[in-house]
Design a protein around this motif. Structure first.
Motif, PDB file in Angstrom:
ATOM      1  N   LEU A  32       0.865  -1.165   0.000  1.00  0.00           N
ATOM      2  CA  LEU A  32       0.000   0.000   0.000  1.00  0.00           C
ATOM      3  C   LEU A  32       0.904   1.218   0.000  1.00  0.00           C
ATOM      4  CD1 LEU A  32      -2.772   1.431   0.394  1.00  0.00           C
ATOM      5  CD2 LEU A  32      -2.367   1.207   2.849  1.00  0.00           C
ATOM      6  N   THR A  33       0.686   2.125  -0.917  1.00  0.00           N
ATOM      7  CA  THR A  33       1.489   3.340  -0.988  1.00  0.00           C
ATOM      8  C   THR A  33       0.726   4.484  -0.336  1.00  0.00           C
ATOM      9  OG1 THR A  33       2.477   2.584  -3.065  1.00  0.00           O
ATOM     10  CG2 THR A  33       2.694   4.916  -2.538  1.00  0.00           C
ATOM     11  N   LEU A  34       1.371   5.148   0.605  1.00  0.00           N
ATOM     12  CA  LEU A  34       0.769   6.283   1.306  1.00  0.00           C
ATOM     13  C   LEU A  34       1.618   7.522   1.090  1.00  0.00           C
ATOM     14  CD1 LEU A  34       0.044   4.504   4.700  1.00  0.00           C
ATOM     15  CD2 LEU A  34      -1.582   4.958   2.885  1.00  0.00           C
ATOM     16  N   SER A  35       1.000   8.672   1.052  1.00  0.00           N
ATOM     17  CA  SER A  35       1.727   9.937   0.982  1.00  0.00           C
ATOM     18  C   SER A  35       1.668  10.585   2.355  1.00  0.00           C
ATOM     19  CB  SER A  35       1.094  10.862  -0.059  1.00  0.00           C
ATOM     20  OG  SER A  35       1.144  10.269  -1.330  1.00  0.00           O
ATOM     21  N   ILE A  36       2.835  10.673   2.994  1.00  0.00           N
ATOM     22  CA  ILE A  36       2.907  11.184   4.365  1.00  0.00           C
ATOM     23  C   ILE A  36       4.050  12.189   4.453  1.00  0.00           C
ATOM     24  CG2 ILE A  36       3.218  10.528   6.786  1.00  0.00           C
ATOM     25  CD1 ILE A  36       2.210   7.757   6.069  1.00  0.00           C
ATOM     26  N   ASP A  37       3.850  13.198   5.264  1.00  0.00           N
ATOM     27  CA  ASP A  37       4.859  14.224   5.509  1.00  0.00           C
ATOM     28  C   ASP A  37       6.168  13.580   5.981  1.00  0.00           C
ATOM     29  OD1 ASP A  37       5.920  16.845   6.031  1.00  0.00           O
ATOM     30  OD2 ASP A  37       5.422  16.547   8.152  1.00  0.00           O
ATOM     31  N   LYS A  38       7.311  14.082   5.495  1.00  0.00           N
ATOM     32  CA  LYS A  38       8.617  13.511   5.836  1.00  0.00           C
ATOM     33  C   LYS A  38       8.861  13.489   7.341  1.00  0.00           C
ATOM     34  CE  LYS A  38      11.218  14.413   1.642  1.00  0.00           C
ATOM     35  NZ  LYS A  38      12.393  15.061   1.044  1.00  0.00           N
ATOM     36  N   LYS A  39       8.445  14.540   8.016  1.00  0.00           N
ATOM     37  CA  LYS A  39       8.647  14.617   9.469  1.00  0.00           C
ATOM     38  C   LYS A  39       7.874  13.502  10.174  1.00  0.00           C
ATOM     39  CE  LYS A  39       8.520  18.015  13.195  1.00  0.00           C
ATOM     40  NZ  LYS A  39       8.155  19.385  13.570  1.00  0.00           N
ATOM     41  N   SER A  40       6.669  13.240   9.711  1.00  0.00           N
ATOM     42  CA  SER A  40       5.863  12.176  10.300  1.00  0.00           C
ATOM     43  C   SER A  40       6.482  10.804  10.041  1.00  0.00           C
ATOM     44  CB  SER A  40       4.443  12.199   9.737  1.00  0.00           C
ATOM     45  OG  SER A  40       3.786  13.383  10.113  1.00  0.00           O
ATOM     46  N   ILE A  41       7.042  10.631   8.868  1.00  0.00           N
ATOM     47  CA  ILE A  41       7.695   9.361   8.538  1.00  0.00           C
ATOM     48  C   ILE A  41       8.878   9.126   9.457  1.00  0.00           C
ATOM     49  CG2 ILE A  41       9.017   8.118   6.770  1.00  0.00           C
ATOM     50  CD1 ILE A  41       7.226   9.529   4.676  1.00  0.00           C
ATOM     51  N   LYS A  42       9.696  10.163   9.661  1.00  0.00           N
ATOM     52  CA  LYS A  42      10.866  10.039  10.540  1.00  0.00           C
ATOM     53  C   LYS A  42      10.447   9.677  11.959  1.00  0.00           C
ATOM     54  CE  LYS A  42      14.901  12.617   9.548  1.00  0.00           C
ATOM     55  NZ  LYS A  42      15.665  13.854   9.655  1.00  0.00           N
ATOM     56  N   LYS A  43       9.419  10.389  12.457  1.00  0.00           N
ATOM     57  CA  LYS A  43       8.963  10.137  13.820  1.00  0.00           C
ATOM     58  C   LYS A  43       8.381   8.735  13.953  1.00  0.00           C
ATOM     59  CE  LYS A  43       6.245  13.642  14.571  1.00  0.00           C
ATOM     60  NZ  LYS A  43       5.442  14.736  15.150  1.00  0.00           N
ATOM     61  N   GLY A  52      10.240  -1.922  18.855  1.00  0.00           N
ATOM     62  CA  GLY A  52      10.472  -3.243  18.278  1.00  0.00           C
ATOM     63  C   GLY A  52       9.420  -3.690  17.282  1.00  0.00           C
ATOM     64  N   THR A  53       8.935  -2.764  16.479  1.00  0.00           N
ATOM     65  CA  THR A  53       7.924  -3.097  15.480  1.00  0.00           C
ATOM     66  C   THR A  53       8.284  -2.389  14.177  1.00  0.00           C
ATOM     67  OG1 THR A  53       5.552  -3.202  15.058  1.00  0.00           O
ATOM     68  CG2 THR A  53       6.364  -1.218  16.159  1.00  0.00           C
ATOM     69  N   SER A  54       7.388  -2.410  13.228  1.00  0.00           N
ATOM     70  CA  SER A  54       7.610  -1.713  11.958  1.00  0.00           C
ATOM     71  C   SER A  54       6.490  -0.711  11.733  1.00  0.00           C
ATOM     72  CB  SER A  54       7.645  -2.710  10.798  1.00  0.00           C
ATOM     73  OG  SER A  54       6.372  -3.288  10.619  1.00  0.00           O
ATOM     74  N   VAL A  55       6.744   0.238  10.864  1.00  0.00           N
ATOM     75  CA  VAL A  55       5.718   1.221  10.525  1.00  0.00           C
ATOM     76  C   VAL A  55       4.537   0.507   9.868  1.00  0.00           C
ATOM     77  CG1 VAL A  55       5.195   3.277   9.145  1.00  0.00           C
ATOM     78  CG2 VAL A  55       7.388   3.098  10.327  1.00  0.00           C
ATOM     79  N   SER A  56       4.816  -0.463   9.031  1.00  0.00           N
ATOM     80  CA  SER A  56       3.739  -1.227   8.384  1.00  0.00           C
ATOM     81  C   SER A  56       2.850  -1.899   9.419  1.00  0.00           C
ATOM     82  CB  SER A  56       4.322  -2.286   7.455  1.00  0.00           C
ATOM     83  OG  SER A  56       4.968  -1.677   6.377  1.00  0.00           O
ATOM     84  N   SER A  57       3.448  -2.496  10.434  1.00  0.00           N
ATOM     85  CA  SER A  57       2.664  -3.150  11.488  1.00  0.00           C
ATOM     86  C   SER A  57       1.829  -2.142  12.260  1.00  0.00           C
ATOM     87  CB  SER A  57       3.583  -3.894  12.454  1.00  0.00           C
ATOM     88  OG  SER A  57       4.229  -4.943  11.801  1.00  0.00           O
TER      89      SER A  57
END
Length: 116
Positions: A32-43, A52-57
């Motif tokens: 699934l492709t999402l468009s998210i602000d770079k700052k939010s991705i980093k956080k 101990g998890t992933s952003v996808s999870s």
């Protein structure tokens, strides 16, 4: 197979098991492709790493929580919510929030009620 495993050390056996499990899990997933602000991705990546998890999870768990059915939900025993449940009875003519809002907008803007 057991003769092969007996020649490997515990670390190598664990790596084989991890790779097997990972392959099994990836087969059931879709992208699934999402468009998210770079700052939010980093956080979110930093949060995922420290927990101990992933952003996808995390995204999957969030979507599951949004779409989860709460039909079996009951208030905690002894809670104020449980004590107040069923105390008030509403008249048959009681209008829902959506009905009240619809009527207010019709009145405010002089619109006709939609007959869908």
């Amino acid at each position: 197979m057991w003769s092969l495993l007996s020649r490997l050390n515990n670390f190598e056996i664990i790596r084989i098991i991890q790779k097997t499990v990972r392959i099994t899990l990836v087969i059931m997933k879709e992208k699934l492709t999402l468009s998210i602000d770079k700052k939010s991705i980093k956080k979110s990546k930093r949060y995922a790493k420290t927990h101990g998890t992933s952003v996808s999870s995390m995204v999957e768990a969030y979507f599951d929580s949004l779409t989860e059915e709460n039909a079996d939900w009951r208030p905690k025993s002894g809670s104020i919510v449980e004590q107040l449940s069923g105390v008030a009875t509403l008249p048959d003519s009681f209008k829902s929030y959506d009905e009240v809002l619809e009527q207010a907008l019709i009145d405010k803007y002089g619109l006709q009620k939609n007959s869908d």
